[in-house]
Each structure stands twice: as structure tokens, then as C-alpha cells.
Motif scaffolding. Sequence first.
Motif, short mmCIF file in Angstrom:
data_model
loop_
_atom_site.label_atom_id
_atom_site.label_comp_id
_atom_site.label_asym_id
_atom_site.label_seq_id
_atom_site.Cartn_x
_atom_site.Cartn_y
_atom_site.Cartn_z
N TRP A 84 0.84 -1.20 0.00
CA TRP A 84 0.00 0.00 0.00
C TRP A 84 0.88 1.25 0.00
O TRP A 84 0.61 2.20 -0.75
N THR A 99 2.56 1.93 -3.46
CA THR A 99 1.74 2.27 -4.63
C THR A 99 1.37 3.74 -4.62
O THR A 99 1.23 4.36 -3.57
N ASP A 100 1.21 4.28 -5.81
CA ASP A 100 0.85 5.68 -5.99
C ASP A 100 -0.66 5.81 -6.07
O ASP A 100 -1.29 5.17 -6.92
N PRO A 101 -1.26 6.63 -5.19
CA PRO A 101 -2.72 6.75 -5.18
C PRO A 101 -3.30 7.37 -6.46
O PRO A 101 -4.51 7.30 -6.67
N ARG A 102 -2.48 7.92 -7.30
CA ARG A 102 -2.96 8.52 -8.55
C ARG A 102 -2.82 7.59 -9.74
O ARG A 102 -3.63 7.66 -10.67
N LEU A 106 -4.23 2.70 -9.17
CA LEU A 106 -5.57 2.53 -8.59
C LEU A 106 -6.02 1.07 -8.58
O LEU A 106 -6.61 0.62 -7.60
N ARG A 163 -4.14 -0.65 -5.84
CA ARG A 163 -4.60 -0.19 -4.53
C ARG A 163 -5.97 -0.77 -4.19
O ARG A 163 -6.24 -1.13 -3.05
N CYS A 164 -6.83 -0.88 -5.19
CA CYS A 164 -8.15 -1.49 -4.97
C CYS A 164 -7.96 -2.94 -4.52
O CYS A 164 -8.58 -3.38 -3.54
N ARG A 195 -11.72 1.86 1.40
CA ARG A 195 -10.58 2.27 0.57
C ARG A 195 -10.58 1.53 -0.77
O ARG A 195 -10.27 2.11 -1.81
N ALA A 230 -10.88 3.34 -4.45
CA ALA A 230 -9.94 3.12 -5.54
C ALA A 230 -10.67 2.64 -6.79
O ALA A 230 -10.36 3.07 -7.91
#
Length: 164
Positions: A27, A30-33, A36, A39-40, A62, A66
Motif C-alpha cells: 500500500w 503504490t501511488d494513489p494517482r 488505482l 490499490r483497490c 478504501r 480506488a
Amino acid sequence: MVRIGQAIMLHRGGDREEARNRFAALWEETDPRTDLFHRCTIAHYMADTQDHPADELAWDLRALAAADALRGDHVSWGEHQLAVRSLYPSLHLNIAAGHVKLGDEEAARRALDKARATLDALTADAYGEGVRAAIERLEKRIADGAASPDGTADGPGGGTDHLP
């Protein structure tokens, strides 16, 4: 995805703590932008490793956030479009189950309504049938008082409504 799969295998093998540690590291990496889909997936499985229902629900939310971000007009779904669409019923089911564990019947019913509204994304295979059956079981548990203050949130075979 290989490292996510390894963490999933650790969890399924009974090592929740190590799986949780690996998911947490993934987590953070990983880049939240831009990551995705990853992250999902990470959040979806990280929820299963939590010890407390509120933490489990937070990770489920969360995962949904994502997935929702992947649907935005500014993001290309690419190869993940079908996978994300088919995750929605399970994501909403897991959120409903979390609300049941926390005793919030109204929120659980809203999440189950969303799960039902996305069932068309599932095929008539074992996974799809499993999600549909889990929705039915959770609806029955709610009707039987599972989300009431006196209800047993996990009911018989507790935890079975949280699906991959």
C-alpha cells in the motif's frame, strides 16, 4: 500483482499478520494517482487481515474508493475494466457485512442495495453464484436481527460474506 498474490496466499495459509504486513508495505509503495487497480486489490484483501470490524470496513471503503477512482473520466480502465466491474458486487457486499458487524443495519441495507444493483457485472460462474448467495445470506442475517445491538454480527459460519 505477484507480490499481492503472495500476500493473499500467506493470508489463506493462516498467516494473517505477515499478510497484513506485506499488504501494508505494498500500500505504501503504490501511488494513489496511478496505481488505482493495485490499490483497490490491496485494500480489498487487506480488509480480510484486520482484527477489528471498524478497521476491516475502513479497508473495504478504501478498496471501493480506488475502484470508483478507476471509473473516472480522466482514467483509462484498460485491461482492468472487466475485473473492476466484477468486483463491485463483492466490494459492496463486504461493506454491508462490515456495517452488520458494527451493528448498523441501515448502512448495511444501503450497501446491499448497491451490491444488488451491480450484479449484472457478474457472469453465471462459481464466483458470480457465490457472491449472489452471500448477498442472500447476509440479507437473511439482517432480517434475523444480526445487525441489531443484541444480534450476532458473524452469525453461523461468520465471515463467509467477505469475498475475494
